[in-house]
Design a protein around this motif. Structure first.
Motif, mmCIF file in Angstrom:
data_model
loop_
_atom_site.group_PDB
_atom_site.id
_atom_site.type_symbol
_atom_site.label_atom_id
_atom_site.label_comp_id
_atom_site.label_asym_id
_atom_site.label_seq_id
_atom_site.Cartn_x
_atom_site.Cartn_y
_atom_site.Cartn_z
ATOM 1 N N SER A 91 0.834 -1.202 0.000
ATOM 2 C CA SER A 91 0.000 0.000 0.000
ATOM 3 C C SER A 91 0.869 1.253 0.000
ATOM 4 C CB SER A 91 -0.924 0.006 1.218
ATOM 5 O OG SER A 91 -1.815 -1.095 1.187
ATOM 6 N N ILE A 92 1.977 1.198 0.739
ATOM 7 C CA ILE A 92 2.915 2.326 0.758
ATOM 8 C C ILE A 92 3.588 2.474 -0.600
ATOM 9 C CG2 ILE A 92 5.045 3.202 1.791
ATOM 10 C CD1 ILE A 92 4.230 1.798 4.387
ATOM 11 N N VAL A 93 3.983 1.343 -1.199
ATOM 12 C CA VAL A 93 4.606 1.365 -2.525
ATOM 13 C C VAL A 93 3.644 1.962 -3.546
ATOM 14 C CG1 VAL A 93 5.485 -0.067 -4.406
ATOM 15 C CG2 VAL A 93 6.135 -0.576 -2.058
ATOM 16 N N ALA A 94 2.374 1.544 -3.476
ATOM 17 C CA ALA A 94 1.367 2.055 -4.414
ATOM 18 C C ALA A 94 1.198 3.565 -4.254
ATOM 19 C CB ALA A 94 0.038 1.347 -4.188
ATOM 20 N N ALA A 95 1.200 4.040 -3.001
ATOM 21 C CA ALA A 95 1.069 5.477 -2.763
ATOM 22 C C ALA A 95 2.229 6.237 -3.395
ATOM 23 C CB ALA A 95 1.010 5.754 -1.264
ATOM 24 N N ILE A 96 3.435 5.666 -3.302
ATOM 25 C CA ILE A 96 4.609 6.303 -3.909
ATOM 26 C C ILE A 96 4.469 6.327 -5.430
ATOM 27 C CG2 ILE A 96 7.101 6.085 -4.264
ATOM 28 C CD1 ILE A 96 7.272 4.879 -1.447
ATOM 29 N N LEU A 97 3.976 5.231 -6.004
ATOM 30 C CA LEU A 97 3.793 5.174 -7.453
ATOM 31 C C LEU A 97 2.762 6.194 -7.937
ATOM 32 C CD1 LEU A 97 3.693 1.296 -8.030
ATOM 33 C CD2 LEU A 97 5.568 2.854 -8.569
ATOM 34 N N LEU A 98 1.788 6.497 -7.076
ATOM 35 C CA LEU A 98 0.719 7.411 -7.474
ATOM 36 C C LEU A 98 1.104 8.885 -7.372
ATOM 37 C CD1 LEU A 98 -2.411 5.693 -5.875
ATOM 38 C CD2 LEU A 98 -1.752 5.726 -8.281
ATOM 39 N N VAL A 99 2.199 9.184 -6.668
ATOM 40 C CA VAL A 99 2.602 10.580 -6.489
ATOM 41 C C VAL A 99 2.809 11.301 -7.825
ATOM 42 C CG1 VAL A 99 4.447 12.105 -5.682
ATOM 43 C CG2 VAL A 99 3.525 10.344 -4.163
ATOM 44 N N PRO A 100 3.647 10.777 -8.738
ATOM 45 C CA PRO A 100 3.817 11.504 -10.009
ATOM 46 C C PRO A 100 2.535 11.568 -10.834
ATOM 47 C CG PRO A 100 4.881 9.350 -10.104
ATOM 48 C CD PRO A 100 4.501 9.579 -8.681
ATOM 49 N N ILE A 101 1.681 10.557 -10.716
ATOM 50 C CA ILE A 101 0.422 10.573 -11.456
ATOM 51 C C ILE A 101 -0.498 11.649 -10.910
ATOM 52 C CG2 ILE A 101 -1.596 9.214 -12.134
ATOM 53 C CD1 ILE A 101 0.083 6.717 -11.887
#
Length: 260
Positions: free
Chosen positions: A24-34
């Motif tokens: 969930s933390i990894v996904a949040a990081i991936l969503l930052v640039p988006i």
């Protein structure tokens, strides 16, 4: 999948939960640039593209005077009007106006609402909401990692991996099984999705009487779908706690094993 002496043990409950939290933390990081990209598009398209991926800060302010030429038109004698903006570190990415009118009649309370997408300048726009991108990115991450490596970053950190029960020594699982596994996890929430879609198309339309949300039908439907979700979750927790493959792994033909 049957257990044999010397074979890797199935992953326990807490390892799975820990892996999910990390992912969930990894996904949040991936969503930052988006999310940043959506904020840029919100500004560049004057609100025609907007979205809230769950990383934003929501602020709402009451509005005393409505913008002109709203479509569909809202009542001049509205009870409440709120302008809400979702921002990411000061970058606005989503904006909407909600107008509510309530009244008394025949011993009952009625309440109707109207919803409008707004641009950065506060004017109504025909917006394309891309908030669904967040769920799609998370699903793509899970499927891609399990297809290529058999484990997400969270599972790798906690030394567990997903395997094809027909070939447990092979790293990664077939794409078909990875997709089936993720979709099967959501079986328990399908009734809630159907009910939400039904109520949204009958109640959550501009000018509809949303006081029906307090009706017996709405309450009973919500209670039943909630019980189904709880039962589904308990079934999964019990299976994992007993070191058995949960129903979604059995449907997909997969299993989650410890690597050490």
């Amino acid at each position: 999948m049957t257990s044999t002496e010397g074979a890797p043990a199935r992953a326990g409950f807490w390892r799975r939960v820990g892996a999910l939290l990390i992912d969930s933390i990894v996904a949040a990081i991936l969503l930052v640039p988006i999310q940043v990209l959506i904020a840029v598009l919100f500004l560049q398209t004057n609100g025609a593209v907007q979205g809230n991926l769950g990383l934003t800060f929501l602020s709402c302010e009451p509005v005393n005077q409505l913008p002109q030429t709203l479509e569909p038109s809202s009542p001049a004698d509205f009870t409440l009007s709120v302008d809400c903006t979702a921002s990411f570190f000061g970058l606005n990415a989503w904006r909407a106006l909600t107008v509510v009118k309530s009244g008394q009649g025949d011993g009952t309370t009625s309440m109707s609402s109207w919803h409008y997408s707004l641009g950065p300048d506060g004017r109504q726009v025909d917006a394309f909401d891309v908030s669904w991108v967040g769920a799609l990115v998370f699903l793509a991450y899970l499927v891609l990692m399990e297809t290529r490596r058999g484990a997400t970053i969270g599972k790798q950190a906690l030394n567990i991996r997903t395997v094809d029960v027909q070939s447990t020594s092979t790293v990664g699982i077939p794409l078909r099984k990875a997709v089936t596994r993720q979709l099967a996890m959501m079986i328990g929430v399908i009734p809630a999705f159907i009910a939400a879609f039904w109520w949204e198309n009958s109640l959550f339309v501009d000018g509809a009487d949303v006081s029906e949300m307090l009706s017996a039908g709405y309450i009973v439907t919500t209670a039943i779908t909630s019980l189904i979700q709880i039962a589904w979750l308990i079934w999964i927790i019990v299976s994992v706690s007993k070191k058995r493959d949960p129903i979604y792994d059995r449907i997909a033909g997969t299993s989650v094993l410890r690597t050490r």
